[in-house]
Design an enzyme around this catalytic site. Sequence first.
Site, PDB file in Angstrom:
ATOM      1  N   ARG A 168       0.841  -1.207   0.000  1.00  0.00           N
ATOM      2  CA  ARG A 168       0.000   0.000   0.000  1.00  0.00           C
ATOM      3  C   ARG A 168       0.873   1.253   0.000  1.00  0.00           C
ATOM      4  O   ARG A 168       0.638   2.192  -0.757  1.00  0.00           O
ATOM      5  CB  ARG A 168      -0.943  -0.043   1.204  1.00  0.00           C
ATOM      6  N   ARG A 223       2.578   1.833  -3.358  1.00  0.00           N
ATOM      7  CA  ARG A 223       1.815   2.519  -4.416  1.00  0.00           C
ATOM      8  C   ARG A 223       1.973   4.035  -4.284  1.00  0.00           C
ATOM      9  O   ARG A 223       2.080   4.736  -5.290  1.00  0.00           O
ATOM     10  CB  ARG A 223       0.337   2.112  -4.345  1.00  0.00           C
ATOM     11  N   SER A 251      15.468  32.277   6.341  1.00  0.00           N
ATOM     12  CA  SER A 251      16.163  32.293   7.622  1.00  0.00           C
ATOM     13  C   SER A 251      15.486  33.349   8.472  1.00  0.00           C
ATOM     14  O   SER A 251      15.032  34.372   7.956  1.00  0.00           O
ATOM     15  CB  SER A 251      17.630  32.658   7.398  1.00  0.00           C
ATOM     16  N   LYS A 300      18.421  34.881   2.652  1.00  0.00           N
ATOM     17  CA  LYS A 300      18.786  33.470   2.490  1.00  0.00           C
ATOM     18  C   LYS A 300      17.793  32.702   1.621  1.00  0.00           C
ATOM     19  O   LYS A 300      16.589  32.896   1.694  1.00  0.00           O
ATOM     20  CB  LYS A 300      18.866  32.782   3.858  1.00  0.00           C
ATOM     21  N   ASN A 341      17.800  28.936   1.294  1.00  0.00           N
ATOM     22  CA  ASN A 341      18.467  27.684   1.664  1.00  0.00           C
ATOM     23  C   ASN A 341      17.919  26.471   0.911  1.00  0.00           C
ATOM     24  O   ASN A 341      16.714  26.422   0.638  1.00  0.00           O
ATOM     25  CB  ASN A 341      18.291  27.443   3.163  1.00  0.00           C
ATOM     26  N   ARG A 345      12.459 -19.703  13.734  1.00  0.00           N
ATOM     27  CA  ARG A 345      12.027 -18.300  13.931  1.00  0.00           C
ATOM     28  C   ARG A 345      13.184 -17.537  14.545  1.00  0.00           C
ATOM     29  O   ARG A 345      13.761 -17.978  15.540  1.00  0.00           O
ATOM     30  CB  ARG A 345      10.788 -18.177  14.826  1.00  0.00           C
TER      31      ARG A 345
END
Lengths: 448, 448, 448, 448
Positions: free
Chosen positions: A118, A121, A273, A279, A281, A312
């Site tokens: 699931r 996908r 920033s 900035k 970034n 196991r």
Amino acid sequence: MPTDHLFSHIVTTDELLAATGDSAWLAAMLDAEAALARAEAHAGVISAEVASAIAAGCKSEAFDVEEIGRQARDGGNPVIPLVSRLREVVGPGARDFVHWGATSQDILDTAAVLVARRSGRVIDAGLLRLADSCATLADSHRSTVMAGRTLLQPAVPITFGMKAAGWLGGVIDARQALAAALDGLAVQLGGAAGTLASLGSRGPEVVSAFAGELGLPEPVMPWHTARERTASLAAALGLVAGTSAKIAGDVALLMQHEVGEAFEPGGPGQGGSSTMPHKSNPVGAAAVGAATRRAHALVCLFFESLSGEHERHVTSWPVEWQSLGELLALTGGAVARTAETVGGLEVVAGAMAERVRALAGLLLAERVSLALAPRMGRSEAAAAVAEAGRRATDTSAGALVASLMSDPRAAEVIQAPELEDLMDPAGYLGSSEVWIDRVLARHAEMSR
Amino acid sequence: MPTDHLFSHIVTTDELLAATGDSAWLAAMLDAEAALARAEAHAGVISAEVASAIAAGCKSEAFDVEEIGRQARDGGNPVIPLVSRLREVVGPGARDFVHWGATSQDILDTAAVLVARRSGRVIDAGLLRLADSCATLADSHRSTVMAGRTLLQPAVPITFGMKAAGWLGGVIDARQALAAALDGLAVQLGGAAGTLASLGSRGPEVVSAFAGELGLPEPVMPWHTARERTASLAAALGLVAGTSAKIAGDVALLMQHEVGEAFEPGGPGQGGSSTMPHKSNPVGAAAVGAATRRAHALVCLFFESLSGEHERHVTSWPVEWQSLGELLALTGGAVARTAETVGGLEVVAGAMAERVRALAGLLLAERVSLALAPRMGRSEAAAAVAEAGRRATDTSAGALVASLMSDPRAAEVIQAPELEDLMDPAGYLGSSEVWIDRVLARHAEMSR
Amino acid sequence: MPTDHLFSHIVTTDELLAATGDSAWLAAMLDAEAALARAEAHAGVISAEVASAIAAGCKSEAFDVEEIGRQARDGGNPVIPLVSRLREVVGPGARDFVHWGATSQDILDTAAVLVARRSGRVIDAGLLRLADSCATLADSHRSTVMAGRTLLQPAVPITFGMKAAGWLGGVIDARQALAAALDGLAVQLGGAAGTLASLGSRGPEVVSAFAGELGLPEPVMPWHTARERTASLAAALGLVAGTSAKIAGDVALLMQHEVGEAFEPGGPGQGGSSTMPHKSNPVGAAAVGAATRRAHALVCLFFESLSGEHERHVTSWPVEWQSLGELLALTGGAVARTAETVGGLEVVAGAMAERVRALAGLLLAERVSLALAPRMGRSEAAAAVAEAGRRATDTSAGALVASLMSDPRAAEVIQAPELEDLMDPAGYLGSSEVWIDRVLARHAEMSR
Amino acid sequence: MPTDHLFSHIVTTDELLAATGDSAWLAAMLDAEAALARAEAHAGVISAEVASAIAAGCKSEAFDVEEIGRQARDGGNPVIPLVSRLREVVGPGARDFVHWGATSQDILDTAAVLVARRSGRVIDAGLLRLADSCATLADSHRSTVMAGRTLLQPAVPITFGMKAAGWLGGVIDARQALAAALDGLAVQLGGAAGTLASLGSRGPEVVSAFAGELGLPEPVMPWHTARERTASLAAALGLVAGTSAKIAGDVALLMQHEVGEAFEPGGPGQGGSSTMPHKSNPVGAAAVGAATRRAHALVCLFFESLSGEHERHVTSWPVEWQSLGELLALTGGAVARTAETVGGLEVVAGAMAERVRALAGLLLAERVSLALAPRMGRSEAAAAVAEAGRRATDTSAGALVASLMSDPRAAEVIQAPELEDLMDPAGYLGSSEVWIDRVLARHAEMSR
């Protein structure tokens, strides 16, 4: 584990948190129990009425995931308390046939397969978005010349389209690996030690029906201690994350102020920033890189889990549970953020062109050197071009031409106009368009 | 790296040391240079005479691997000094066309592919021996009942044949993964930054001929910075090593003095101790485990190497070289030693049988409990059997029967003879023969 | 990340989930902001009133951790939205001085230090419980003779007390390493790029006061890109987890039905199986092993994070956040569960004694061999004892004595009574009591 | 393992290859055997003559390391054949007392300690060279202003001296960690299972004398299964490698053509390309990075090796041998190459100054914003500066001043001359000199 809310949104998405979270696992375990009951009814092991009653009880609403989690501690896995609770929910008539013939690992492994498929996908949808965006860039920038950079140094010209085609090639390979690994994830049903002894001779029939109920492949034999499937899935996820990090990392380097050739999409607040207003970034790359490194650390655990004890594994099995959920969430997060980056990439073609112009004396040096080689000998040509480069006033085409023409050895065998022609970067792109067309064709084929 | 002679024989074989060593890499790089020259002659880039001269020079004898290694330091890879030396060897006429259009990475990546494929054949031969030995055990011990053990505790009966079939299933999956990864290893040829610009428009034709010369696939485009191929190979090798370690580890546990159900083949000196004359140490398992852990640490490096900078990775690429050789040698070593262990395994069927007899009261408890369930209710049955087990004088069948018959709740619904029948372990093996047959059929199919 | 509730209780504790969770990080970040304001008031950067107002605003109740988490995505860290919200909370007068001179990393690194130190105290309390329990076993079982096992095979006699002393020695070393790493965790305060430029010349004074407010050490200089501290902490946690896993793993092996010499404490439901009423699974060891492997995978990330770009690492820094919380929770979980196992360990001294009796012919073979060596030559003695062992009817002392006495070479130099004396395991324990006393003394010293 | 000659020179040095190679291990094992004999003579276990004879036999020349390596396979470690050969060498009188009371692990662990300490001295010498070079740069460039870069984007001004001081701080921490780990490496001597039973009551005395002979610490008790020592060493080496990679990586980024602020020392052939005459590749950084990643992969193995079985670990112990040698060689190689890079670093102060000039409008934006904050309110100031930045014609100081002065909100509260003063980067370096002085003081202290 304990910091979902504060940090997880940086590295993954709500959709993936839901697909890999507590509730998704609970639902998957209940799906496995319900499918088991139906499969056993199909094989005549239990009655259809009992199976219906059990299946009807397998609804998440009746289960308190936190309570089951607390009770999981004593027996070491959550299936034991889940089955106890399911017996309560189902009521007297069917109660005794809940979990018939199965062991905890059957349910948990099959649930892990469901969670992986699931989530897979969701990840694949992200990969497809990423691939499509790369394809768009590859095609639309097939003539956008830029400096190719090897070991972080300018090498020869490439096109931005070819760079994007290279990204796309990686994404295609990673998608195929993920699809193959997900397809290989089969149901697990073996009972206490793999023989399905409590089902007498009806084991294979029940396994087959169980697989059919869940829409999953049937394994050749139970794989409780042969963990090649989960390790292959982990490896494929590691490929997917790494492929994303390659792309996001290239963008972070291109975003450097001194380079400035491409930028992550920057809506308000993106990459800002609090103290430095200017900035921009590479927060996308930071997030993708962080998610990928953590994903890769988790991948390694699945290789270690291939070995374990007898019928196991003591430690190797429980290591897988949270690791798988995190690995799916982080890998999918890396893909989704990279798809966002590439989908909204600001390509600064002007900066690319200006750099190519300024560096043409370097980027075309190989070409000039190879052109002179037949006339001067290869090493003499290389030496003459290298010296000319060192004497040139800058790295432009004109400066290299002037510098070379002042070398009598070169001037004897070549004239300035020919040299100037050689300095056209668009004329030194080799097979870049062929590569782009081939990768786009492969992408088109896979998208059909 | 520096302790080949003292420790390597413990974890790998002479054949693999040769296939992954200095000389193997040197030969592979020279094969790549020779194939490049021939491919370029085929495409009309250089003349056939020049190509012949270059190919004739590509003989390991003329190269001093240690000298090349020393010179590799400055430029950061061994192709630079190799090419210099090859130019000397080839002589004036052809010298200028050595390595034409290629970059160091083209040669080194293609050489890595050759080394991997050649070593891969050795590893696969080991895997086939291992698979055949597992198959033989699976078939011949399909009726050898033993205790199945989960979390290291006795669970229900299995057969040793089924255990071996489980091993075989893992080996088959690992073999397929390795074969697929090896098949995906294509030639690398892109020139300075992937465009093959110095070959003009003849790049694709040269790549195709280059692949043909070496018997390798042709990639969609150069993969100098899309390392999904090498990461997939590393992952497949990690699977192969882990599968071996699972088998060798099971044998080590069975060899415990207190268990004594199977032993590594013990010629004189095998597993001995210098001070304790009686020791029979699982030295095979120790070696396989050590090789596998080191292999897995190396696998992780290849995931990290998926990301790197622009058109050539600064660090991610050189990380691959020695790591690949070691990974191949260690994985192949793990396989070879496991094949030796399984091929010569001493199966002590008598000890298995004796343990099953002694533990029948435990191993069949589930069966008794399930048989009583329809008559008493499932949880009541489980409780009665558990109590009977605690009251029983030992863990034998007889003791459990006696103990149960003294419980009026049980005595009311079942008689001793029926209980005694239920205590026959050979009657509680479920689908074990079906699994064995299926895995053997798959093995037969793959061996065809 | 997303499966706190279902799986986390297996591998960690409520106390550690709280100490490393979202709320703990939020509180720690607010503690850092409050301490910063107070430190700046102390240094005269801001007024005392403003600092009080800011500190008063740093109460978790006013912050929605989930909302901050969602907003963290854009800027790439949660400090940006936290500071925005803090400005709202604090109100007009003080708002402009919130977070003055600091950068996000200052707050997040200092918060990480606070989270680590607070969780570290919980882990250390667990280590102390574990050490005390080991000490109790070491002392009380100093004369409980058991088989020493090397490479899983019986070797020579040891005592269970010495085994516990060996465990204790490891725990002591791990405790010291953890304490040293925690002590090294200093405040981080450097502003945008480490210079604290916005504080003018008052930077060092503010750092000192900041450290004083939080009771943390002051670093020589800001460590925003010198991550030796966090890597050392991670390494110490890796030691602690690994030490726990060694102990828990030994118990799992001793619990094997075929060995049966010690058991995890088994209240109702502990280690049970839903289908096999007799099972007594080593669920503690499984949990400790799983927590430890995952912890170790996380440790590796901190070594990788030592390198990064210039004055703030793009990827290496965000990798640390969730990794640190998980690492603390998993390590502490491994310690707590191991402490529980050792604290309640069922030592089956009778089984140990019975095994020593049954295996005396093996366990004392070295002793006999060394006793014969001066009389026969060492290799002759070893050969004679080995042969006698192979001829003996079983592995008991008597059988070996009889077998040896039937060998004329031995019979010539030793008599049965002397041999029988040599076969007393309690007489062949060497320095085991000395080791126990020394380790206990060291533990006592550390506990003072 | 098998590619010493071709690739090892890239990632390590001859000195380290010698210190960690086959011969070094052989010599160390023989040193351990000789010291054992002398210690036993000291304690009266064997005679002084015998001890002398054994010690005299412990000369590498009499041993064929390749032959011993081949024979190591059967018993799983090289001590068994080494001892056999030593017995031959020593001759009849002393032969029987060779290896008296010891087990293979005693010799191999003690040899590993010797190899680590000897290699550790080489690594530390490299670290000292690296520290000294960093110190020189920190001091001489304390006024060399450059752009600080966070997340690869220009932030605020720093000095190159402060950057080097930050490197130095990391190196100092790593040196201390390595020294502490090496100091903790004690002799191992426990006999077959740790009791030293064959030495009777003289075990502790022999251990003490053994430690004295080798100049090594004495452990509290044998540490054959308590591997905190080797794991701590591995962790310290991981720190050292990572610290080197941080420095080398910063240089690679500064070397980018578009940045051009510092270069690895470039003698002829260094960093060159065979086809592109102008290339100046960061081959030092590539080598350091590759060595470091491989070192870090090996570090993880030592954490895994903390857990293992009972009195001797099956797999965890043999994993350590080659891993330790490689880890030492790679770490030392990373240090040596980084020391070479820093020692010969070409600092292009002119490029740093020119970039600061060109970016002053960005680098000082924080300063301007904070200066305006008390006059306009903090967020208003930040907004005004950000807007001015966007409107400015370029990123220079002048452009920002002009742009800001055209904003009436700003013009009302500040004048151009004050703004121009604020734009002086040398006035916005905060505590950078203090940090440099503190780190240099600490380095001086450690070097005394």
